[in-house]
Design a protein around this motif. Structure first.
Motif, PDB file in Angstrom:
ATOM      1  N   SER A   1       0.831  -1.208   0.000  1.00  0.00           N
ATOM      2  CA  SER A   1       0.000   0.000   0.000  1.00  0.00           C
ATOM      3  C   SER A   1       0.865   1.257   0.000  1.00  0.00           C
ATOM      4  O   SER A   1       2.060   1.216   0.322  1.00  0.00           O
ATOM      5  CB  SER A   1      -0.910   0.010   1.224  1.00  0.00           C
ATOM      6  OG  SER A   1      -0.134   0.202   2.397  1.00  0.00           O
ATOM      7  N   LEU A   2       0.236   2.361  -0.329  1.00  0.00           N
ATOM      8  CA  LEU A   2       0.908   3.656  -0.248  1.00  0.00           C
ATOM      9  C   LEU A   2       1.376   3.899   1.187  1.00  0.00           C
ATOM     10  O   LEU A   2       2.486   4.399   1.411  1.00  0.00           O
ATOM     11  CB  LEU A   2      -0.026   4.773  -0.708  1.00  0.00           C
ATOM     12  CG  LEU A   2       0.534   6.183  -0.603  1.00  0.00           C
ATOM     13  CD1 LEU A   2       1.763   6.343  -1.483  1.00  0.00           C
ATOM     14  CD2 LEU A   2      -0.526   7.204  -0.970  1.00  0.00           C
ATOM     15  N   ALA A   3       0.544   3.519   2.159  1.00  0.00           N
ATOM     16  CA  ALA A   3       0.932   3.682   3.565  1.00  0.00           C
ATOM     17  C   ALA A   3       2.176   2.858   3.887  1.00  0.00           C
ATOM     18  O   ALA A   3       3.076   3.333   4.590  1.00  0.00           O
ATOM     19  CB  ALA A   3      -0.223   3.285   4.479  1.00  0.00           C
ATOM     20  N   ASP A   4       2.244   1.614   3.370  1.00  0.00           N
ATOM     21  CA  ASP A   4       3.442   0.782   3.576  1.00  0.00           C
ATOM     22  C   ASP A   4       4.677   1.480   3.014  1.00  0.00           C
ATOM     23  O   ASP A   4       5.734   1.517   3.648  1.00  0.00           O
ATOM     24  CB  ASP A   4       3.298  -0.565   2.877  1.00  0.00           C
ATOM     25  CG  ASP A   4       2.202  -1.448   3.425  1.00  0.00           C
ATOM     26  OD1 ASP A   4       1.857  -1.319   4.610  1.00  0.00           O
ATOM     27  OD2 ASP A   4       1.682  -2.286   2.635  1.00  0.00           O
ATOM     28  N   LEU A   5       4.532   2.002   1.807  1.00  0.00           N
ATOM     29  CA  LEU A   5       5.665   2.626   1.124  1.00  0.00           C
ATOM     30  C   LEU A   5       6.130   3.890   1.841  1.00  0.00           C
ATOM     31  O   LEU A   5       7.325   4.045   2.106  1.00  0.00           O
ATOM     32  CB  LEU A   5       5.287   2.946  -0.328  1.00  0.00           C
ATOM     33  CG  LEU A   5       5.086   1.715  -1.222  1.00  0.00           C
ATOM     34  CD1 LEU A   5       4.343   2.095  -2.508  1.00  0.00           C
ATOM     35  CD2 LEU A   5       6.416   1.066  -1.552  1.00  0.00           C
TER      36      LEU A   5
ATOM     37  N   THR B   1       6.110  11.601   3.646  1.00  0.00           N
ATOM     38  CA  THR B   1       4.666  11.855   3.637  1.00  0.00           C
ATOM     39  C   THR B   1       4.104  11.550   2.252  1.00  0.00           C
ATOM     40  O   THR B   1       4.837  11.561   1.262  1.00  0.00           O
ATOM     41  CB  THR B   1       4.374  13.324   3.972  1.00  0.00           C
ATOM     42  OG1 THR B   1       4.939  14.142   2.934  1.00  0.00           O
ATOM     43  CG2 THR B   1       4.949  13.716   5.332  1.00  0.00           C
ATOM     44  N   PRO B   2       2.805  11.304   2.157  1.00  0.00           N
ATOM     45  CA  PRO B   2       2.200  11.083   0.842  1.00  0.00           C
ATOM     46  C   PRO B   2       2.460  12.221  -0.150  1.00  0.00           C
ATOM     47  O   PRO B   2       2.782  11.942  -1.317  1.00  0.00           O
ATOM     48  CB  PRO B   2       0.709  10.907   1.152  1.00  0.00           C
ATOM     49  CG  PRO B   2       0.721  10.283   2.522  1.00  0.00           C
ATOM     50  CD  PRO B   2       1.845  10.995   3.235  1.00  0.00           C
ATOM     51  N   PRO B   3       2.388  13.502   0.241  1.00  0.00           N
ATOM     52  CA  PRO B   3       2.700  14.547  -0.738  1.00  0.00           C
ATOM     53  C   PRO B   3       4.139  14.444  -1.288  1.00  0.00           C
ATOM     54  O   PRO B   3       4.368  14.637  -2.480  1.00  0.00           O
ATOM     55  CB  PRO B   3       2.490  15.851   0.037  1.00  0.00           C
ATOM     56  CG  PRO B   3       1.494  15.497   1.103  1.00  0.00           C
ATOM     57  CD  PRO B   3       1.849  14.083   1.483  1.00  0.00           C
TER      58      PRO B   3
ATOM     59  N   GLY C   1       5.085  10.483  -8.601  1.00  0.00           N
ATOM     60  CA  GLY C   1       3.862  10.674  -9.364  1.00  0.00           C
ATOM     61  C   GLY C   1       2.727   9.770  -8.931  1.00  0.00           C
ATOM     62  O   GLY C   1       1.601  10.202  -8.782  1.00  0.00           O
ATOM     63  N   SER C   2       3.038   8.498  -8.718  1.00  0.00           N
ATOM     64  CA  SER C   2       2.021   7.516  -8.332  1.00  0.00           C
ATOM     65  C   SER C   2       2.729   6.243  -7.883  1.00  0.00           C
ATOM     66  O   SER C   2       3.935   6.075  -8.085  1.00  0.00           O
ATOM     67  CB  SER C   2       1.106   7.197  -9.526  1.00  0.00           C
ATOM     68  OG  SER C   2       1.857   6.547 -10.547  1.00  0.00           O
ATOM     69  N   LYS C   3       1.951   5.356  -7.326  1.00  0.00           N
ATOM     70  CA  LYS C   3       2.488   4.043  -6.951  1.00  0.00           C
ATOM     71  C   LYS C   3       2.988   3.320  -8.205  1.00  0.00           C
ATOM     72  O   LYS C   3       4.053   2.707  -8.197  1.00  0.00           O
ATOM     73  CB  LYS C   3       1.398   3.232  -6.248  1.00  0.00           C
ATOM     74  CG  LYS C   3       1.818   1.847  -5.824  1.00  0.00           C
ATOM     75  CD  LYS C   3       0.664   1.152  -5.110  1.00  0.00           C
ATOM     76  CE  LYS C   3       0.854  -0.334  -5.031  1.00  0.00           C
ATOM     77  NZ  LYS C   3      -0.287  -1.011  -4.408  1.00  0.00           N
ATOM     78  N   GLU C   4       2.230   3.420  -9.273  1.00  0.00           N
ATOM     79  CA  GLU C   4       2.630   2.792 -10.535  1.00  0.00           C
ATOM     80  C   GLU C   4       3.921   3.412 -11.074  1.00  0.00           C
ATOM     81  O   GLU C   4       4.794   2.716 -11.579  1.00  0.00           O
ATOM     82  CB  GLU C   4       1.503   2.947 -11.548  1.00  0.00           C
ATOM     83  CG  GLU C   4       1.691   2.131 -12.790  1.00  0.00           C
ATOM     84  CD  GLU C   4       0.470   2.239 -13.695  1.00  0.00           C
ATOM     85  OE1 GLU C   4       0.613   2.825 -14.786  1.00  0.00           O
ATOM     86  OE2 GLU C   4      -0.608   1.758 -13.301  1.00  0.00           O
TER      87      GLU C   4
ATOM     88  N   LYS D   1       7.469   1.359 -11.732  1.00  0.00           N
ATOM     89  CA  LYS D   1       8.264   1.328 -12.975  1.00  0.00           C
ATOM     90  C   LYS D   1       9.728   1.592 -12.676  1.00  0.00           C
ATOM     91  O   LYS D   1      10.609   0.948 -13.236  1.00  0.00           O
ATOM     92  CB  LYS D   1       7.703   2.319 -13.985  1.00  0.00           C
ATOM     93  CG  LYS D   1       6.385   1.850 -14.573  1.00  0.00           C
ATOM     94  CD  LYS D   1       5.826   2.831 -15.576  1.00  0.00           C
ATOM     95  CE  LYS D   1       4.498   2.298 -16.113  1.00  0.00           C
ATOM     96  NZ  LYS D   1       3.933   3.182 -17.120  1.00  0.00           N
ATOM     97  N   LYS D   2      10.013   2.511 -11.747  1.00  0.00           N
ATOM     98  CA  LYS D   2      11.400   2.756 -11.330  1.00  0.00           C
ATOM     99  C   LYS D   2      11.972   1.524 -10.619  1.00  0.00           C
ATOM    100  O   LYS D   2      13.136   1.176 -10.807  1.00  0.00           O
ATOM    101  CB  LYS D   2      11.484   3.980 -10.424  1.00  0.00           C
ATOM    102  CG  LYS D   2      11.237   5.296 -11.126  1.00  0.00           C
ATOM    103  CD  LYS D   2      11.475   6.451 -10.165  1.00  0.00           C
ATOM    104  CE  LYS D   2      11.211   7.782 -10.814  1.00  0.00           C
ATOM    105  NZ  LYS D   2      11.976   8.061 -11.997  1.00  0.00           N
TER     106      LYS D   2
END
Length: 193
Positions: free
Chosen positions: A29-33, A40-42, A49-52, A56-57
């Motif tokens: 999840s985004l929270a895990d990451l 922070t999420p921002p 840009g996004s989880k996706e 890709k990176k």
């Protein structure tokens, strides 16, 4: 004046690589990451840009740092040496106790692990690139007389990649390096001569 970034991108990609490899794409999840990266999420969205986008990176990083070692086997002097070294190196990677078991790409591409069409497309491109490089090397071996004329380099490349995926799944299920090496030796008994 721009604020300095408070985290190191390469380190964040390494952390994400471990999480995706261990948990799969969907179960990370985004929270895990953000928690593992200490951001922070921002900050996450600003950097990736996004989880996706982050994934890709991660996939590029994995190809460069881990699968690159297996692909160096394409430089072996014989086609059999290419197959043997590639498969043994992949077995070492998939059963390395310093990393999650199996293959990051296989773990994340399993049903229910990568829901987006874009990611499925990304996996297909990575796999096709690997198949093409392997096929091209086997075609050179055939032209040099190192593979029989009636051998199909494209089909042989496909066999190696399917065997590779099977080893990744076996390692994910607990197969050891030694077990995978024995399986590679058994498979190579069928190598065209």
């Amino acid at each position: 004046m721009a604020r300095p970034r408070v985290f190191e991108i390469e380190r964040a990609v390494e952390i994400a690589t471990d999480l995706f490899w261990r948990n799969g794409y969907e179960r990370t999840s985004l929270a895990d990451l953000t928690q593992a990266m200490g951001i922070t999420p921002p900050s996450f969205y600003f950097a990736f840009g996004s989880k996706e986008g982050l994934f890709k990176k991660v996939l590029e990083h994995y190809m460069r740092t881990r699968l690159g070692y297996a692909e160096e086997a394409l430089n072996e002097p014989t086609a059999r040496g290419v197959a043997e070294q590639m498969l043994l190196r992949l077995a070492d990677l998939y059963a390395d106790p310093g990393y999650p078991p199996g293959c990051l790409a296989v773990n994340c591409s399993l049903p229910g692990h990568a829901s987006t069409t874009a990611l499925q497309h990304e996996f297909a491109e990575v796999r096709e690139g690997r198949r093409r490089r392997l096929r091209d090397r086997l075609e050179k071996a055939q032209a040099a007389g190192d593979l029989p004329a009636d051998c199909d380099p494209d089909q042989l490349a496909e066999f190696i990649l399917l065997f590779d995926s099977g080893m990744a799944l076996a390692a994910r299920s607990g197969a050891t390096r030694e077990e995978l090496h024995r399986t590679v030796a058994t498979a190579l008994k069928a190598w065209p001569s």
